[in-house]
Scaffold this motif. Sequence first.
Motif, PDB file in Angstrom:
ATOM      1  N   ASP A   1       0.801  -1.223   0.000  1.00 62.22           N
ATOM      2  CA  ASP A   1       0.000   0.000   0.000  1.00 62.22           C
ATOM      3  C   ASP A   1       0.836   1.277   0.000  1.00 62.22           C
ATOM      4  N   GLY A   2       2.073   1.191   0.447  1.00 66.10           N
ATOM      5  CA  GLY A   2       2.915   2.382   0.511  1.00 66.10           C
ATOM      6  C   GLY A   2       4.131   2.147   1.386  1.00 66.10           C
ATOM      7  N   ALA A   3       4.846   3.206   1.681  1.00 64.21           N
ATOM      8  CA  ALA A   3       6.056   3.118   2.498  1.00 64.21           C
ATOM      9  C   ALA A   3       6.055   4.223   3.534  1.00 64.21           C
ATOM     10  N   ILE A   4       6.672   3.931   4.659  1.00 56.91           N
ATOM     11  CA  ILE A   4       6.822   4.898   5.745  1.00 56.91           C
ATOM     12  C   ILE A   4       8.315   5.015   6.033  1.00 56.91           C
ATOM     13  N   GLU A   5       8.851   6.222   5.944  1.00 54.00           N
ATOM     14  CA  GLU A   5      10.225   6.440   6.398  1.00 54.00           C
ATOM     15  C   GLU A   5      10.153   6.893   7.843  1.00 54.00           C
ATOM     16  N   PHE A   6      10.882   6.214   8.700  1.00 48.92           N
ATOM     17  CA  PHE A   6      10.874   6.592  10.119  1.00 48.92           C
ATOM     18  C   PHE A   6      12.308   6.700  10.616  1.00 48.92           C
ATOM     19  N   GLY A   7      12.465   7.313  11.782  1.00 45.12           N
ATOM     20  CA  GLY A   7      13.783   7.470  12.383  1.00 45.12           C
ATOM     21  C   GLY A   7      14.609   8.591  11.797  1.00 45.12           C
ATOM     22  N   ARG A   8      13.961   9.550  11.122  1.00 43.37           N
ATOM     23  CA  ARG A   8      14.714  10.656  10.523  1.00 43.37           C
ATOM     24  C   ARG A   8      15.377  11.528  11.577  1.00 43.37           C
ATOM     25  N   CYS A   9      14.824  11.547  12.782  1.00 38.23           N
ATOM     26  CA  CYS A   9      15.382  12.412  13.823  1.00 38.23           C
ATOM     27  C   CYS A   9      16.373  11.663  14.722  1.00 38.23           C
ATOM     28  N   LEU A  10      16.717  10.420  14.390  1.00 42.37           N
ATOM     29  CA  LEU A  10      17.654   9.631  15.197  1.00 42.37           C
ATOM     30  C   LEU A  10      19.065   9.730  14.627  1.00 42.37           C
TER      31      LEU A  10
ATOM     32  N   GLU B   1      21.634   5.193  16.842  1.00 40.80           N
ATOM     33  CA  GLU B   1      20.282   4.906  17.305  1.00 40.80           C
ATOM     34  C   GLU B   1      19.471   4.178  16.231  1.00 40.80           C
ATOM     35  N   LYS B   2      19.665   4.550  14.973  1.00 35.93           N
ATOM     36  CA  LYS B   2      18.979   3.844  13.888  1.00 35.93           C
ATOM     37  C   LYS B   2      19.410   2.382  13.835  1.00 35.93           C
ATOM     38  N   ARG B   3      20.686   2.140  14.050  1.00 33.14           N
ATOM     39  CA  ARG B   3      21.191   0.764  14.054  1.00 33.14           C
ATOM     40  C   ARG B   3      20.640  -0.038  15.230  1.00 33.14           C
ATOM     41  N   GLU B   4      20.394   0.610  16.360  1.00 30.61           N
ATOM     42  CA  GLU B   4      19.814  -0.073  17.517  1.00 30.61           C
ATOM     43  C   GLU B   4      18.328  -0.363  17.311  1.00 30.61           C
ATOM     44  N   VAL B   5      17.615   0.547  16.690  1.00 30.63           N
ATOM     45  CA  VAL B   5      16.173   0.445  16.539  1.00 30.63           C
ATOM     46  C   VAL B   5      15.766  -0.561  15.460  1.00 30.63           C
ATOM     47  N   ALA B   6      16.547  -0.669  14.394  1.00 32.11           N
ATOM     48  CA  ALA B   6      16.181  -1.508  13.252  1.00 32.11           C
ATOM     49  C   ALA B   6      15.883  -2.962  13.633  1.00 32.11           C
ATOM     50  N   PRO B   7      16.738  -3.655  14.394  1.00 30.44           N
ATOM     51  CA  PRO B   7      16.399  -5.046  14.731  1.00 30.44           C
ATOM     52  C   PRO B   7      15.186  -5.164  15.657  1.00 30.44           C
ATOM     53  N   LEU B   8      14.966  -4.174  16.507  1.00 31.55           N
ATOM     54  CA  LEU B   8      13.793  -4.206  17.383  1.00 31.55           C
ATOM     55  C   LEU B   8      12.502  -4.113  16.580  1.00 31.55           C
ATOM     56  N   ILE B   9      12.472  -3.226  15.604  1.00 31.60           N
ATOM     57  CA  ILE B   9      11.287  -3.062  14.766  1.00 31.60           C
ATOM     58  C   ILE B   9      11.102  -4.300  13.890  1.00 31.60           C
ATOM     59  N   ALA B  10      12.185  -4.847  13.351  1.00 28.03           N
ATOM     60  CA  ALA B  10      12.088  -6.055  12.525  1.00 28.03           C
ATOM     61  C   ALA B  10      11.503  -7.212  13.322  1.00 28.03           C
ATOM     62  N   ALA B  11      11.966  -7.402  14.557  1.00 24.84           N
ATOM     63  CA  ALA B  11      11.433  -8.475  15.400  1.00 24.84           C
ATOM     64  C   ALA B  11       9.980  -8.227  15.770  1.00 24.84           C
ATOM     65  N   ALA B  12       9.646  -6.978  16.049  1.00 24.29           N
ATOM     66  CA  ALA B  12       8.267  -6.656  16.402  1.00 24.29           C
ATOM     67  C   ALA B  12       7.336  -6.884  15.210  1.00 24.29           C
ATOM     68  N   LEU B  13       7.802  -6.583  14.001  1.00 27.25           N
ATOM     69  CA  LEU B  13       6.994  -6.821  12.804  1.00 27.25           C
ATOM     70  C   LEU B  13       6.741  -8.319  12.596  1.00 27.25           C
ATOM     71  N   VAL B  14       7.761  -9.130  12.801  1.00 24.25           N
ATOM     72  CA  VAL B  14       7.600 -10.576  12.651  1.00 24.25           C
ATOM     73  C   VAL B  14       6.581 -11.095  13.659  1.00 24.25           C
ATOM     74  N   LYS B  15       6.694 -10.635  14.903  1.00 26.90           N
ATOM     75  CA  LYS B  15       5.766 -11.102  15.934  1.00 26.90           C
ATOM     76  C   LYS B  15       4.375 -10.527  15.768  1.00 26.90           C
ATOM     77  N   ALA B  16       4.252  -9.387  15.032  1.00 32.47           N
ATOM     78  CA  ALA B  16       2.934  -8.785  14.806  1.00 32.47           C
ATOM     79  C   ALA B  16       2.282  -9.318  13.548  1.00 32.47           C
ATOM     80  N   GLY B  17       3.010 -10.145  12.810  1.00 31.74           N
ATOM     81  CA  GLY B  17       2.409 -10.725  11.620  1.00 31.74           C
ATOM     82  C   GLY B  17       2.939 -10.184  10.325  1.00 31.74           C
ATOM     83  N   GLY B  18       3.920  -9.292  10.370  1.00 29.64           N
ATOM     84  CA  GLY B  18       4.517  -8.765   9.144  1.00 29.64           C
ATOM     85  C   GLY B  18       5.554  -9.729   8.606  1.00 29.64           C
TER      86      GLY B  18
END
Length: 178
Positions: A147-156, A160-177
């Motif tokens: 449906d589209g794309a979201i760019e996030f973490g522009r203010c990090l 911090e972006k390197r720390e956040v990326a695996p957390l979001i990836a794991a959360a997406l897998v567990k949320a069904g992404g």
Amino acid sequence: MYQLLHRSSERPWDMSSYALDSLPFADRDSDRHLILHMQENRSHLTREARLCFSVIALLFMVTSLAPAMKGQWLVPAFSMLAMAALTFALERHVKSRPASETLELADGHVRHRDSAGRIVQYPAYWMRLATEGRSQADLRLFLRSRDGAIEFGRCLSLDEKREVAPLIAAALVKAGGH
């Protein structure tokens, strides 16, 4: 700077950091949310930064002494105006509102809200994390779906972006992404 927030059924909002296996989607409880609040770091100037600023001001003054001795008064006036403009810009920056973003994974949806108030929402099932970077010092984070794309973490920052990326990836897998 970022905060990872979640809401458990036992207690109200709680702020903590998680290991990748203990993200709040472990039991797929529908009333649990993962919220990543990101904000631009607006720390006060460090001692070294203030010292650097003072050295710049001193250099402006020293370089304008020789032309001032020759009667060229526009050079010292320009130097003082340049320092005043730099000081004014720093003061305005400190007083301005820092950029912020909120990324929420809840109820099978991904919501992104930026500091301008724009809200984007997509289903989490089709979401995947994508990273882009032109060099080692550049990293952009995207959540892409059909449906589209979201760019996030522009203010990090980059770390911090390197720390956040695996957390979001794991959360997406567990949320069904994906």
